[in-house]
Design a protein around this motif. Sequence first.
Motif, PDB file in Angstrom:
ATOM      1  N   ASP A 310     -35.956 -18.250  35.717  1.00  0.00           N
ATOM      2  CA  ASP A 310     -36.642 -17.114  35.094  1.00  0.00           C
ATOM      3  C   ASP A 310     -38.082 -17.037  35.572  1.00  0.00           C
ATOM      4  N   GLU A 490     -32.042 -11.106  31.065  1.00  0.00           N
ATOM      5  CA  GLU A 490     -33.397 -10.994  30.509  1.00  0.00           C
ATOM      6  C   GLU A 490     -34.389 -10.522  31.563  1.00  0.00           C
ATOM      7  N   GLU A 494     -36.510  -6.849  31.666  1.00  0.00           N
ATOM      8  CA  GLU A 494     -37.961  -6.960  31.465  1.00  0.00           C
ATOM      9  C   GLU A 494     -38.742  -5.768  32.026  1.00  0.00           C
ATOM     10  N   ARG A 518     -28.617  -3.621  27.469  1.00  0.00           N
ATOM     11  CA  ARG A 518     -28.309  -5.050  27.434  1.00  0.00           C
ATOM     12  C   ARG A 518     -26.792  -5.270  27.326  1.00  0.00           C
ATOM     13  N   THR A 522     -24.791  -6.899  30.426  1.00  0.00           N
ATOM     14  CA  THR A 522     -24.284  -8.243  30.139  1.00  0.00           C
ATOM     15  C   THR A 522     -22.799  -8.309  30.460  1.00  0.00           C
TER      16      THR A 522
END
Length: 578
Positions: A310, A490, A494, A518, A522
């Motif tokens: 990340d 994520e 962002e 999301r 996902t």
Amino acid sequence: MINKYLASLFLFFPLTLFTQTYITNVTIVDVEDQKLRPNQTVIIKDDLITKIQKSNKEKKLKNATVIDGTNKYIIPGLVDAHIHFFQNGGLYTRPDAIDLRKHKSYDQEILLAQKDMENKLKRYLQNGITTVIDVGANYNFLEQRKIVKDKKFAPTIFMTGPLLTTYEPKVYEDLGKDEPFNLTLTIEDGIKGVQEQLPYTPDFIKIWYIAGVDGMSIEESARKNLPIVKAIIKEAHKNNLKVAVHATQRVTAQLAIENGADYLVHNISDEILKSDFVKLMKKNKVVLSPTLTVHRGYLNTFGQKVKVSDNELQKADPYQLGSLLDLKHLPNTQFVRSYKNYANSPNEVSKSRKTDSISMANLKILSDAKVLIATGTDAGNIGTLHASSYLNELKAMRKSGMSNWQIIKASTINGAKILDKEDQFGSVKSGKKANLVLLDANPIERIENLTKINTIVNKGNIFKPSELLKDSPADLAQKQLNAYNFRNIEAFLEPYADDVEVYRFPNKLQYKGKEIMRKTYTKLFKNTPNLHCELKNRIVQDNTVIDKERVQFGDQIIEAVAIYHIENNKIKKVHFIY
């Protein structure tokens, strides 16, 4: 008249004359004594730490800048003791390792490295790195360093010129001032190689001690070239320059140390070190930078097994990061397949595991023996991205068995010791440079907390990480594309606004809001094999980015256009054409 003149100066220049910065109620991470010192105030004037004392005892000047350090930790600025500005970190940066010049000109890569130096410096500072040591540059970068070194956002830069070597890859020949290697086949060549750098004022000299490429055994080759190495070291020391040596075999490292080398820029990875070698390093006060992760960056890229954190998706150069996946969509020629097969072959996997294991074991041996270890990434090489790769190296050092205190010391004061600068920076102490990082969490508890940066002080100048590099509209589009290809939900979300609107062109609203996005993506990331988006073309017009894409969903390929509309530094609307 004199008194009136001075009074007028005080009216017009009060901040220049009197401004100080107080960082109050902070816990100092004392890297030299390996202690946490709570409830301290650090006082800075100009670019120096002028005083450290218990909080609540200071008498603040009326116009002083005060930073509240309550529940925060202050460390000396980090040092990356092994980088290369002439390399960008992406797939196309080392044509001697994988020659993709028919896909992208190496001249373009050279030009990009030069144009992007300021962004690289801002990226380093954004990651809390206030000092970088370039252990292999060229004459153009030695000159460019003079232009950028006094910039407020620029970390302190130490740099050598072209690597002095008895072997030079052909792709780097005849590049003039852009050439990163200087071929030295005789003692006279070695001496001349040092002398030619002197007018450019390098901070040290670097030897690329490569043994075995001449067809001889490692030891025979190393000893054949030893007179040249000795001559280079002697000439450098005569001119008060230390010598760094690339030596990954025990024999080349030992011969270099015995003949005066000051800094080993890689760990030894061909055999477990014995006590006599360790004693030699300690006796000669040699510093070592282990660079544990750089080789894995190459293999993961070539083997199309790149995984990123990340932290890298957020902080890496998004274009260089994205290029690491280009082998997935370059023409599937025998050339590309040969690299993938090589990197994933049982023999290469086994060999890599063995060298990694030896290097890790040797780092533990050396750090336990209190040999000076300095954190360095070898950033710029394929898969080792500038600045954002630093955390990966720290985690690898921890995996070797080093404690968090040892790692932080290696990342600060030990980096300063390479060039005998420990009296200038590397710890939080009065009289030293105000190169500091204010953290929101304790790095002794978790080494990952070094990324939780609240404020950076560089040469006395105060920065917030988010202010150093602002994402352009193209950056936002590239970041979400990278996260899409790495299936990181994520990081993908962002860059988008919470109330993002997604349309089927021209105006059919498909959904609105990040939470619906999301759920949609996902599921896509989880259930779709061979998911990959190739960027074919990009047009940027003000706050609109238009991407022509080729998207693979399993065995299905779709040609599409995505139009990203940016508002307030977030992707507010997307229109898809497919």
